[in-house]
Scaffold this active site. Sequence first.
Site, mmCIF file in Angstrom:
data_model
loop_
_atom_site.group_PDB
_atom_site.id
_atom_site.type_symbol
_atom_site.label_atom_id
_atom_site.label_comp_id
_atom_site.label_asym_id
_atom_site.label_seq_id
_atom_site.Cartn_x
_atom_site.Cartn_y
_atom_site.Cartn_z
ATOM 1 N N ARG A 111 -8.735 34.677 27.639
ATOM 2 C CA ARG A 111 -9.569 33.719 26.904
ATOM 3 C C ARG A 111 -9.347 33.799 25.397
ATOM 4 O O ARG A 111 -9.406 32.795 24.694
ATOM 5 C CB ARG A 111 -11.045 34.019 27.184
ATOM 6 N N ARG A 140 -18.952 30.294 29.033
ATOM 7 C CA ARG A 140 -18.151 30.465 27.816
ATOM 8 C C ARG A 140 -17.635 29.132 27.273
ATOM 9 O O ARG A 140 -16.455 28.810 27.349
ATOM 10 C CB ARG A 140 -17.036 31.485 28.050
ATOM 11 N N ILE A 142 -16.880 25.901 24.544
ATOM 12 C CA ILE A 142 -16.066 25.833 23.314
ATOM 13 C C ILE A 142 -16.585 24.730 22.376
ATOM 14 O O ILE A 142 -15.887 24.312 21.457
ATOM 15 C CB ILE A 142 -14.570 25.602 23.621
ATOM 16 N N ASP A 143 -17.812 24.251 22.630
ATOM 17 C CA ASP A 143 -18.338 23.137 21.830
ATOM 18 C C ASP A 143 -18.410 23.470 20.333
ATOM 19 O O ASP A 143 -18.188 22.602 19.484
ATOM 20 C CB ASP A 143 -19.723 22.720 22.364
ATOM 21 N N LEU A 144 -18.679 24.731 20.006
ATOM 22 C CA LEU A 144 -18.811 25.082 18.585
ATOM 23 C C LEU A 144 -17.437 25.134 17.897
ATOM 24 O O LEU A 144 -17.306 24.806 16.715
ATOM 25 C CB LEU A 144 -19.546 26.415 18.429
ATOM 26 N N ASP A 326 -20.974 43.829 25.353
ATOM 27 C CA ASP A 326 -19.823 44.487 25.979
ATOM 28 C C ASP A 326 -20.127 45.922 26.406
ATOM 29 O O ASP A 326 -19.356 46.532 27.147
ATOM 30 C CB ASP A 326 -18.609 44.468 25.028
HETATM 31 N N1 EPU Z 1 -20.660 29.873 23.083
HETATM 32 C C1 EPU Z 1 -21.052 28.548 23.133
HETATM 33 N N2 EPU Z 1 -20.239 27.615 22.537
HETATM 34 C C2 EPU Z 1 -19.085 27.961 21.909
HETATM 35 C C3 EPU Z 1 -18.704 29.317 21.859
HETATM 36 C C4 EPU Z 1 -19.513 30.261 22.459
HETATM 37 O O1 EPU Z 1 -22.091 28.212 23.709
HETATM 38 O O2 EPU Z 1 -18.398 27.071 21.401
HETATM 39 C C5 EPU Z 1 -21.486 30.883 23.761
HETATM 40 C C6 EPU Z 1 -20.705 31.575 24.878
HETATM 41 O O3 EPU Z 1 -20.768 30.830 26.075
HETATM 42 C C7 EPU Z 1 -21.387 32.927 24.967
HETATM 43 C C8 EPU Z 1 -21.862 33.189 23.522
HETATM 44 O O4 EPU Z 1 -21.829 31.921 22.852
HETATM 45 O O5 EPU Z 1 -22.499 32.822 25.795
HETATM 46 C C9 EPU Z 1 -21.013 34.183 22.751
HETATM 47 O O6 EPU Z 1 -19.695 33.716 22.700
HETATM 48 P P1 EPU Z 1 -18.649 34.158 21.587
HETATM 49 O O7 EPU Z 1 -17.910 32.963 21.146
HETATM 50 O O8 EPU Z 1 -19.311 35.005 20.550
HETATM 51 O O9 EPU Z 1 -17.685 35.088 22.455
HETATM 52 P P2 EPU Z 1 -16.112 35.103 22.520
HETATM 53 O O10 EPU Z 1 -15.537 34.948 21.165
HETATM 54 O O11 EPU Z 1 -15.663 34.198 23.599
HETATM 55 C C10 EPU Z 1 -15.935 37.673 22.091
HETATM 56 C C11 EPU Z 1 -15.343 38.843 22.820
HETATM 57 C C12 EPU Z 1 -16.171 39.176 24.037
HETATM 58 C C13 EPU Z 1 -17.602 39.460 23.596
HETATM 59 C C14 EPU Z 1 -18.167 38.272 22.789
HETATM 60 C C15 EPU Z 1 -19.564 38.523 22.250
HETATM 61 C C16 EPU Z 1 -12.989 38.630 22.414
HETATM 62 C C17 EPU Z 1 -11.640 38.428 22.957
HETATM 63 N N3 EPU Z 1 -13.992 38.538 23.252
HETATM 64 O O12 EPU Z 1 -15.877 36.585 23.008
HETATM 65 O O13 EPU Z 1 -15.613 40.362 24.574
HETATM 66 O O14 EPU Z 1 -18.407 39.696 24.717
HETATM 67 O O15 EPU Z 1 -17.284 37.965 21.696
HETATM 68 O O16 EPU Z 1 -19.589 39.653 21.460
HETATM 69 O O17 EPU Z 1 -13.149 38.908 21.238
HETATM 70 C C18 EPU Z 1 -15.035 41.937 26.214
HETATM 71 O O18 EPU Z 1 -14.362 42.518 25.346
HETATM 72 O O19 EPU Z 1 -15.293 42.460 27.342
HETATM 73 C C19 EPU Z 1 -15.569 40.606 25.918
HETATM 74 C C20 EPU Z 1 -16.006 39.775 26.858
#
Ligand code: EPU
Length: 437
Positions: A111, A140, A142-144, A326
């Site tokens: 991802r 997860r 991606i709207d933001l 995490d």
């Molecule tokens: N979200 C939205 N809209 C968006 C983006 C996110 O609603 O456009 C929601 C997601 O669905 C989720 C929340 O916001 O419920 C947090 O999402 P975020 O974008 O912060 O997470 P991410 O960038 O996809 C990273 C880490 C994750 C970690 C999260 C939160 C990486 C590769 N992944 O994911 O790590 O859980 O931040 O801290 O950096 C892991 O390492 O096991 C892992 C899942």
Amino acid sequence: MTLHTSRLDPPAKQGPQEAEQRIIIRGGKPLYGQVRCFGAKNSVLKMMAAALLAKDVTILRNVPDLTDVHMMADILRHLGAKVEVKNNEVHIDATNLTETEAPYELVSHLRASFVVLGPLLARCHEARVSLPGGCAIGERRIDLHEKGLKALGAEIGIDHGYVHASCTKLVGSHILLDKPSNGATENIMLAAALAEGTTIIENAAQDPEIVNLADCVNALGGKVSGAGTYQIVIEGVRPDEMHGAVIDTIPDRVEAGTFLYAAMAAGGEIAIDGVNVHHIYAVISKINEMGAECSMYAPDTIKIKVNERLKATDITTVPYPGFPTDLQAPFMAVLASAEGTSIVTETIYENRFMHVGELRRMGADIQLKANSAIVKGVPKLMGAEVKSSDLRAAAALIIAGLGAEGVTEVTGLHHLDRGYDKLEDRLKSLGADIYRR
Ligand code: EPU
């Protein structure tokens, strides 16, 4: 396209009759000694994407040997960059990019690769990146990401499972994120690095990995300030102002927490080197609340001593600097045998309790109620055959096995290898009876 193959590749690539690898743990051996924490997965993957911004060579140091890192290297190679991963470094020469599409077969494994969208758009004015899709732990969205890139002037469309972004130029904007998403903060920051004028991201993610990424962009010639706070300001620079650089990856705070919890489950006394104690304050304060002794020993070393049964405590996962999602599963493995009842509330993901069923197979008494788990500590978990459903669930089951009576066999190791570099070898060096077969 060259696809990297190593012992870490997921089982899909193994022959059908090849037995699935497993980690076998004989629990109940306390841990003693010193172990080193490696670089942060969630930092290095984003900095690899940032390297696309410069027509030059970026060198990342303190890089762990993870399948995710190799997968990201494959994606960058597909885009035309030359990438070498060796000796805990990644060298990325992004002088010539030949592709602006990151295809499904690569993105679907990882991802984090969605973060190539921002830098590709900034550099090539066009990017087509496969939608990463949902995953086991949650939807997860991606709207933001979309909202932020549109505010910078990109046209975004979704067709045939791909996000297609294009622009004639990007122009700085004032963007408020509805929630502090890491991925959205990263994609917007990387796109804005080459935009005309100033971008301000309000309610930005404040995680240490965001600070590492901003430092990386700055080392490459960008102008980012405020990372680590709710407001990040990015002054766009011209593409020819970007250049190569050497950047160190910060320590993996989730890995540091994993070792601390391993010691809590197994008992004993260990020191973890290469840690940034400030990044795990929420983790340390909960550990001390439970009755273990955990403190900073040297500027980058933390010590933990556990010699009695730990007391229950409650946690709620929230964005940094609160308790990290995490570490929710690994911590639950510790709470499962603490004295008393703990309530674990997950607010980041809709479905991050898949380890609960497996912990129950080990004798844990856990009830789920909406987004909370009520964990009634049992005196001892029992070894069992268990299967990991995701990366942090795998760590949780290993931690549970270290404290359990008898033998635990953990499968689903392709999840573990995405985010931990030789975890079992390092636990073994601390005295754990653990091996992979
Ligand atoms: N979200 C939205 N809209 C968006 C983006 C996110 O609603 O456009 C929601 C997601 O669905 C989720 C929340 O916001 O419920 C947090 O999402 P975020 O974008 O912060 O997470 P991410 O960038 O996809 C990273 C880490 C994750 C970690 C999260 C939160 C990486 C590769 N992944 O994911 O790590 O859980 O931040 O801290 O950096 C892991 O390492 O096991 C892992 C899942």
